[in-house]
Enzyme design. Structure first.
Site, mmCIF file in Angstrom:
data_model
loop_
_atom_site.group_PDB
_atom_site.id
_atom_site.type_symbol
_atom_site.label_atom_id
_atom_site.label_comp_id
_atom_site.label_asym_id
_atom_site.label_seq_id
_atom_site.Cartn_x
_atom_site.Cartn_y
_atom_site.Cartn_z
ATOM 1 C CG ASN A 1 -32.732 17.114 36.713
ATOM 2 O OD1 ASN A 1 -33.379 16.631 35.782
ATOM 3 N ND2 ASN A 1 -32.323 18.365 36.703
ATOM 4 C CE1 TYR B 1 -34.001 21.047 28.922
ATOM 5 C CE2 TYR B 1 -34.165 19.097 27.542
ATOM 6 C CZ TYR B 1 -34.348 19.724 28.758
ATOM 7 O OH TYR B 1 -34.872 19.022 29.826
ATOM 8 C CG HIS C 1 -38.452 21.413 32.480
ATOM 9 N ND1 HIS C 1 -37.347 22.164 32.137
ATOM 10 C CD2 HIS C 1 -39.534 22.179 32.170
ATOM 11 C CE1 HIS C 1 -37.748 23.322 31.626
ATOM 12 N NE2 HIS C 1 -39.074 23.357 31.635
ATOM 13 C CE LYS D 1 -35.761 17.210 33.337
ATOM 14 N NZ LYS D 1 -34.385 17.709 33.510
ATOM 15 C CD GLU E 1 -40.548 25.567 29.570
ATOM 16 O OE1 GLU E 1 -39.303 25.511 29.617
ATOM 17 O OE2 GLU E 1 -41.271 25.440 30.587
HETATM 18 P P1 CMP Z 1 -33.272 21.097 33.696
HETATM 19 O O1 CMP Z 1 -32.699 22.185 34.533
HETATM 20 O O2 CMP Z 1 -34.692 20.729 33.806
HETATM 21 O O3 CMP Z 1 -32.976 21.452 32.157
HETATM 22 C C1 CMP Z 1 -31.690 21.262 31.614
HETATM 23 C C2 CMP Z 1 -31.254 19.876 31.928
HETATM 24 O O4 CMP Z 1 -29.952 19.524 31.486
HETATM 25 C C3 CMP Z 1 -31.163 19.698 33.450
HETATM 26 O O5 CMP Z 1 -32.446 19.770 34.005
HETATM 27 C C4 CMP Z 1 -30.466 18.353 33.514
HETATM 28 O O6 CMP Z 1 -31.365 17.277 33.231
HETATM 29 C C5 CMP Z 1 -29.478 18.512 32.353
HETATM 30 N N1 CMP Z 1 -28.153 18.944 32.820
HETATM 31 C C6 CMP Z 1 -27.824 20.097 33.406
HETATM 32 N N2 CMP Z 1 -26.496 20.152 33.674
HETATM 33 C C7 CMP Z 1 -25.987 18.987 33.233
HETATM 34 C C8 CMP Z 1 -24.664 18.443 33.203
HETATM 35 N N3 CMP Z 1 -23.620 19.138 33.685
HETATM 36 N N4 CMP Z 1 -24.505 17.233 32.680
HETATM 37 C C9 CMP Z 1 -25.556 16.550 32.180
HETATM 38 N N5 CMP Z 1 -26.827 17.004 32.162
HETATM 39 C C10 CMP Z 1 -27.034 18.213 32.687
#
Ligand code: CMP
Length: 157
Positions: free
Chosen positions: A115, A52, A118, A12, A129
């Protein structure tokens, strides 16, 4: 090969900005996964709506899309035995502050949204994907000599 799978990984915008790209690729390589595709790109609003789709109703959806478009991402396609679950274990759980030390998120993230990475959550998602990110000529199959020392004979066949 027994249960050879592919998994799509996105590094990311925060991974790129924080100079973590090489470190993360190294972890996947050292695990024994095979790199079959790699590209840097800007994600679009349209692609993210599809990517998403399951988060569309979430309150963070708009912010998440903005974050994912804030800088380029690095997309990768990795292959290996049980690659979907293997890659997700290397990543750690979603939120950086909950992820175990030793995992990519556990070591490099303390955020729920920023985070770092992905990874596909199922074989079906990985296929979808792969189609969204990679053209056919951007996916490379080749013999990986290292497999002789990564997998047993049974796992290789
Ligand atoms: P990922 O699981 O790769 O895909 C969905 C993404 O949404 C996740 O990583 C985070 O980057 C984001 N995400 C998930 N939960 C939250 C949350 N509660 N608040 C903000 N971003 C979120």
């Amino acid at each position: 090969m027994a249960k050879l799978q592919k998994s799509v990984v996105l590094l990311k915008p925060d991974a790129l900005q924080r100079g973590l790209v090489g470190e993360i690729i190294t972890r996947f390589e050292k695990k024994g996964l095979k790199l079959m595709g790699l590209k840097m790109m800007n994600l679009t609003d349209e692609l993210l709506d599809d990517w998403y789709a399951h988060h569309k109703e979430k309150p963070f959806f708009g912010d998440l899309k903005k974050f994912m478009m804030s800088a380029p991402i690095i997309a990768m396609l990795w292959e290996g035995l049980e690659a979907v679950s293997t890659v997700r274990k290397l990543c750690g759980v979603t939120k950086g502050y909950e992820a175990e030390g030793g995992s990519i998120r556990g070591d490099f993230s303390i955020s729920g949204q920023l985070n770092i990475i992905h990874a596909s959550d199922s074989i079906e998602t990985a296929l979808k994907e792969e189609g969204l990110i990679f053209d056919k000529d951007e996916v490379f199959d080749y013999d990986k000599g290292e497999y002789l020392w990564v997998y047993s004979v049974e796992e290789r066949d």
